[in-house]
Design a protein around this motif. Structure first.
Motif, PDB file in Angstrom:
ATOM      1  N   ALA A   1      -8.659 -31.568 -15.339  1.00  0.00           N
ATOM      2  CA  ALA A   1      -8.949 -30.983 -16.653  1.00  0.00           C
ATOM      3  C   ALA A   1      -8.527 -31.931 -17.758  1.00  0.00           C
ATOM      4  O   ALA A   1      -9.246 -32.118 -18.755  1.00  0.00           O
ATOM      5  N   ALA A   2      -7.353 -32.539 -17.603  1.00  0.00           N
ATOM      6  CA  ALA A   2      -6.879 -33.485 -18.615  1.00  0.00           C
ATOM      7  C   ALA A   2      -7.773 -34.706 -18.707  1.00  0.00           C
ATOM      8  O   ALA A   2      -7.901 -35.325 -19.764  1.00  0.00           O
ATOM      9  N   ALA A   3      -8.428 -35.070 -17.583  1.00  0.00           N
ATOM     10  CA  ALA A   3      -9.331 -36.230 -17.561  1.00  0.00           C
ATOM     11  C   ALA A   3     -10.738 -35.871 -18.004  1.00  0.00           C
ATOM     12  O   ALA A   3     -11.620 -36.736 -18.036  1.00  0.00           O
ATOM     13  N   GLY A   4     -10.959 -34.585 -18.349  1.00  0.00           N
ATOM     14  CA  GLY A   4     -12.273 -34.163 -18.808  1.00  0.00           C
ATOM     15  C   GLY A   4     -13.253 -33.872 -17.689  1.00  0.00           C
ATOM     16  O   GLY A   4     -14.444 -33.680 -17.945  1.00  0.00           O
ATOM     17  N   LYS A   5     -12.774 -33.801 -16.457  1.00  0.00           N
ATOM     18  CA  LYS A   5     -13.639 -33.495 -15.312  1.00  0.00           C
ATOM     19  C   LYS A   5     -13.520 -32.003 -14.997  1.00  0.00           C
ATOM     20  O   LYS A   5     -12.840 -31.592 -14.043  1.00  0.00           O
ATOM     21  N   PHE A   6     -14.194 -31.196 -15.825  1.00  0.00           N
ATOM     22  CA  PHE A   6     -13.953 -29.762 -15.812  1.00  0.00           C
ATOM     23  C   PHE A   6     -14.521 -29.075 -14.570  1.00  0.00           C
ATOM     24  O   PHE A   6     -13.903 -28.143 -14.041  1.00  0.00           O
ATOM     25  N   ALA A   7     -15.670 -29.496 -14.100  1.00  0.00           N
ATOM     26  CA  ALA A   7     -16.230 -28.891 -12.883  1.00  0.00           C
ATOM     27  C   ALA A   7     -15.317 -29.158 -11.691  1.00  0.00           C
ATOM     28  O   ALA A   7     -15.062 -28.260 -10.870  1.00  0.00           O
ATOM     29  N   ASP A   8     -14.805 -30.393 -11.591  1.00  0.00           N
ATOM     30  CA  ASP A   8     -13.864 -30.719 -10.514  1.00  0.00           C
ATOM     31  C   ASP A   8     -12.587 -29.896 -10.655  1.00  0.00           C
ATOM     32  O   ASP A   8     -12.024 -29.426  -9.655  1.00  0.00           O
TER      33      ASP A   8
ATOM     34  N   ARG B   1       0.731 -22.641 -18.018  1.00  0.00           N
ATOM     35  CA  ARG B   1       0.077 -23.936 -18.208  1.00  0.00           C
ATOM     36  C   ARG B   1      -1.210 -24.024 -17.399  1.00  0.00           C
ATOM     37  O   ARG B   1      -2.244 -24.494 -17.896  1.00  0.00           O
ATOM     38  N   VAL B   2      -1.157 -23.584 -16.160  1.00  0.00           N
ATOM     39  CA  VAL B   2      -2.335 -23.662 -15.298  1.00  0.00           C
ATOM     40  C   VAL B   2      -3.448 -22.768 -15.834  1.00  0.00           C
ATOM     41  O   VAL B   2      -4.624 -23.162 -15.875  1.00  0.00           O
ATOM     42  N   HIS B   3      -3.097 -21.546 -16.253  1.00  0.00           N
ATOM     43  CA  HIS B   3      -4.131 -20.632 -16.748  1.00  0.00           C
ATOM     44  C   HIS B   3      -4.750 -21.140 -18.051  1.00  0.00           C
ATOM     45  O   HIS B   3      -5.955 -20.956 -18.270  1.00  0.00           O
ATOM     46  N   PHE B   4      -3.966 -21.764 -18.907  1.00  0.00           N
ATOM     47  CA  PHE B   4      -4.539 -22.373 -20.117  1.00  0.00           C
ATOM     48  C   PHE B   4      -5.557 -23.457 -19.720  1.00  0.00           C
ATOM     49  O   PHE B   4      -6.686 -23.498 -20.226  1.00  0.00           O
ATOM     50  N   ALA B   5      -5.168 -24.336 -18.798  1.00  0.00           N
ATOM     51  CA  ALA B   5      -6.061 -25.411 -18.371  1.00  0.00           C
ATOM     52  C   ALA B   5      -7.286 -24.845 -17.647  1.00  0.00           C
ATOM     53  O   ALA B   5      -8.419 -25.329 -17.834  1.00  0.00           O
ATOM     54  N   ARG B   6      -7.052 -23.819 -16.837  1.00  0.00           N
ATOM     55  CA  ARG B   6      -8.161 -23.206 -16.087  1.00  0.00           C
ATOM     56  C   ARG B   6      -9.154 -22.548 -17.035  1.00  0.00           C
ATOM     57  O   ARG B   6     -10.381 -22.667 -16.858  1.00  0.00           O
ATOM     58  N   ALA B   7      -8.659 -21.881 -18.063  1.00  0.00           N
ATOM     59  CA  ALA B   7      -9.544 -21.228 -19.034  1.00  0.00           C
ATOM     60  C   ALA B   7     -10.361 -22.264 -19.807  1.00  0.00           C
ATOM     61  O   ALA B   7     -11.568 -22.094 -20.014  1.00  0.00           O
ATOM     62  N   ARG B   8      -9.712 -23.340 -20.223  1.00  0.00           N
ATOM     63  CA  ARG B   8     -10.433 -24.386 -20.981  1.00  0.00           C
ATOM     64  C   ARG B   8     -11.503 -25.037 -20.108  1.00  0.00           C
ATOM     65  O   ARG B   8     -12.624 -25.282 -20.551  1.00  0.00           O
ATOM     66  N   ALA B   9     -11.135 -25.330 -18.857  1.00  0.00           N
ATOM     67  CA  ALA B   9     -12.105 -25.959 -17.952  1.00  0.00           C
ATOM     68  C   ALA B   9     -13.281 -25.028 -17.688  1.00  0.00           C
ATOM     69  O   ALA B   9     -14.447 -25.460 -17.656  1.00  0.00           O
ATOM     70  N   ALA B  10     -12.997 -23.749 -17.504  1.00  0.00           N
ATOM     71  CA  ALA B  10     -14.065 -22.779 -17.227  1.00  0.00           C
ATOM     72  C   ALA B  10     -15.003 -22.648 -18.427  1.00  0.00           C
ATOM     73  O   ALA B  10     -16.220 -22.556 -18.265  1.00  0.00           O
ATOM     74  N   LEU B  11     -14.441 -22.602 -19.635  1.00  0.00           N
ATOM     75  CA  LEU B  11     -15.284 -22.527 -20.835  1.00  0.00           C
ATOM     76  C   LEU B  11     -16.151 -23.764 -20.966  1.00  0.00           C
ATOM     77  O   LEU B  11     -17.332 -23.682 -21.316  1.00  0.00           O
ATOM     78  N   ALA B  12     -15.562 -24.924 -20.692  1.00  0.00           N
ATOM     79  CA  ALA B  12     -16.329 -26.170 -20.795  1.00  0.00           C
ATOM     80  C   ALA B  12     -17.432 -26.221 -19.748  1.00  0.00           C
ATOM     81  O   ALA B  12     -18.514 -26.761 -20.008  1.00  0.00           O
ATOM     82  N   ALA B  13     -17.174 -25.658 -18.570  1.00  0.00           N
ATOM     83  CA  ALA B  13     -18.157 -25.682 -17.485  1.00  0.00           C
ATOM     84  C   ALA B  13     -19.108 -24.496 -17.528  1.00  0.00           C
ATOM     85  O   ALA B  13     -20.041 -24.426 -16.726  1.00  0.00           O
TER      86      ALA B  13
END
Length: 533
Positions: free
Chosen positions: A74-81, A103-115
């Protein structure tokens, strides 16, 4: 290393890890070393390197490692991965608690929105909403909920959440919320493109140095280009490309810049700009000039526009670079002719002669070779090297060659030959009723002057009978009447008229014809076809 990492000093953790590797190189291949090293790298912002370490197969059996892999991706911008890794670590996430779970849920939510995975985003946002977070973190959750609402089409809720988050003290959160608010309002036509540009210009400095800044600059550049503000757009893209250097995003930006440049200087969009503005834009972004025939055509077209407004030195500078560094063979020889014509228009016949002789080719298409001979003859005549010019024209039977001969004989005061050539140029023109053009009027008056010096009255009378109807009322009509009237002017008056014409109208039609080649685009088309061949 574990101690430093557990106490929030990841940079310090790297030291012992490096020392361990130097002591025993096999340690870096062990699962514990890779796990600690990967987490430490992630915590100091080196997400791509961290992901490389954390994806080592030796860590696959550790459920929590999937969560760290998700955080790194997620930090690398690879949201699907990232979503895939979070899914693999779902059991570990269910058992996680405290700050790490948040922390994980914040990152998971951002990645899911981006994907675009709204169900996963909703799951993590609900977890965060029910966790009892501090007010600052609560605003961050509200912002994510606003993004989820926007994705679901609930724009009123999204706008309210973005406005709340935009007022946050957290600069990063505020910047993201303001950005999404600008995008929302622009999409709903609540603000104009210019208003969006003003907002983004203020926002671009609010949070800098990561992918968010690149997104802001990208949108800002697109808006500038859509509003025909090409300099601002290309300059903004250039800044974004510097930030994203050596990345897929950076290469995509470079491609878009090249497309805009081609639209401007190949597809004619720059013709809507003033030639001076177009030239400035070209020079400031000339690294975008494509290689090959397209780039050469781009340069020639811009040179044509500069000639049209008499910026001859700048037009010559463009073609000089092209002839010297970009072209060879027949293409170089033809563009050199165009450069020589610009020098002649700029009263620099010596430079015209130099460039023609510096670009001689053993074998050229017949039409190119002929044009080069004619232009070289013109340069020699301009330099008053008449004999050389006339020798160069030997064997040439075209009207263009006869025009050059007439100019040479005029300056040499070779009246018999001037009459002969003028007769040939005019032919039976007097039998048609079409108005005489500027060059034809010059030929008629020059012949009248030559006949006057030769005192050939019968020929003057015949010239008057033939051409007075066509000369009447136009340029040089008064001079023609004086020269061909019933009372011939004295020799001194004829000399005065010839002198005045030499000063005011010398080669006027020739230069006008040269300039017309550039303004009509014929020269550019010819150069392009030769280059392509």
């Amino acid at each position: 290393a574990r101690f430093y990492l557990a106490h929030g000093a990841p940079a310090d953790a790297l030291g012992p890890l490096e020392l361990m590797r130097e002591t025993d190189s096999d340690l870096e291949k062990s699962a514990p070393w890779k796990a600690i090293h990967g987490v430490a790298l992630l915590e100091i912002g080196r997400a791509a390197e961290a992901l490389g370490e954390l994806l080592d197969p030796s860590l696959d059996a550790e459920p929590e490692m999937w969560l760290w892999r998700g955080l790194a991706a997620a930090a690398a911008g690879k949201f699907a991965d990232a979503l895939q890794y979070f899914g693999e670590g779902e059991d570990a996430l269910a058992g996680a608690s405290g700050d790490f779970a948040v922390r994980v849920h914040f990152a998971r939510a951002r990645a899911a929105l981006a994907a675009g995975n709204l169900a996963v985003a909703d799951s993590s946002i609900r977890f965060l909403q029910n966790t009892g977070l501090p007010a600052a973190d609560g605003l961050a959750v509200d912002y994510l909920y606003g993004r989820l609402a926007e994705a679901r089409g609930d724009l009123g809720t999204a706008r309210a959440r973005f406005e709340d988050a935009a007022a946050a003290l957290d600069r990063e959160l505020s910047a993201h919320a303001r950005f999404d608010l600008v995008k929302l309002e622009l999409r709903e036509n609540n603000i104009t493109a210019d208003e969006a540009i003003s907002a983004l210009e203020r926002l671009r400095f609010a949070w800098r140095g990561d992918s968010f800044e690149q997104e802001v600059l990208d949108m800002l550049a697109r808006l500038y280009v859509s509003e025909k503000k090409y300099r601002e757009g290309l300059d903004t893209y250039r800044q974004a490309a510097i930030i994203a250097a050596d990345t897929p995003r950076g290469r995509d930006i470079a491609r878009r810049m090249s497309e805009i440049f081609a639209k401007l200087f190949l597809e004619g969009e720059a013709d809507r700009l003033s030639p001076v503005v177009a030239l400035s834009l070209f020079y400031d972004f000339r690294e975008l000039t494509p290689l090959g025939a397209e780039g050469d055509r781009m340069i020639r077209h811009l040179a044509d526009r500069l000639v049209a407004i008499d910026l001859l030195d700048r037009a010559a500078e463009l073609l000089e670079h092209q002839v010297t560094y970009r072209l060879e063979g027949a293409a170089q020889a033809l563009v050199a002719v165009r450069l020589a014509k610009i020098y002649l228009l700029d009263s620099k016949p010596e430079k015209a002669l130099d460039i023609l002789r510096a670009t001689r080719q053993a074998v050229l298409p017949a039409d190119v070779a002929e044009e080069r001979r004619l232009v070289e003859a013109r340069a020699l005549i301009e330099l008053r090297r008449f004999e050389e010019g006339l020798v160069l024209l030997e064997g040439e039977t075209s009207a263009a060659a006869d025009t050059l001969r007439a100019d040479a004989y005029w300056q040499m005061q070779d009246w018999p030959h001037l009459v002969e050539v003028s007769d040939r140029l005019l032919g039976t023109r007097w039998q048609t009723s079409d108005p005489l053009d500027e060059g034809e009027r010059e030929h008629v008056v020059r012949e009248a002057i030559a006949l006057s010096f030769l005192d050939r009255r019968e020929d003057l009378i015949r010239l008057r009978e033939r051409y007075r109807p066509l000369m009447r009322g136009g340029d040089l009509a008064g001079v023609f009447d004086v020269l061909t009237g019933d009372d011939p002017p004295p020799a001194g008056e004829v000399s005065r008229i010839a002198g005045e014409l030499s000063q005011s109208a010398r080669f006027r039609s020739f230069l006008a014809a040269y300039k017309a080649e550039f303004t009509s685009g014929n020269a550019t088309d010819a150069g392009a076809s030769t280059s392509a061949s």
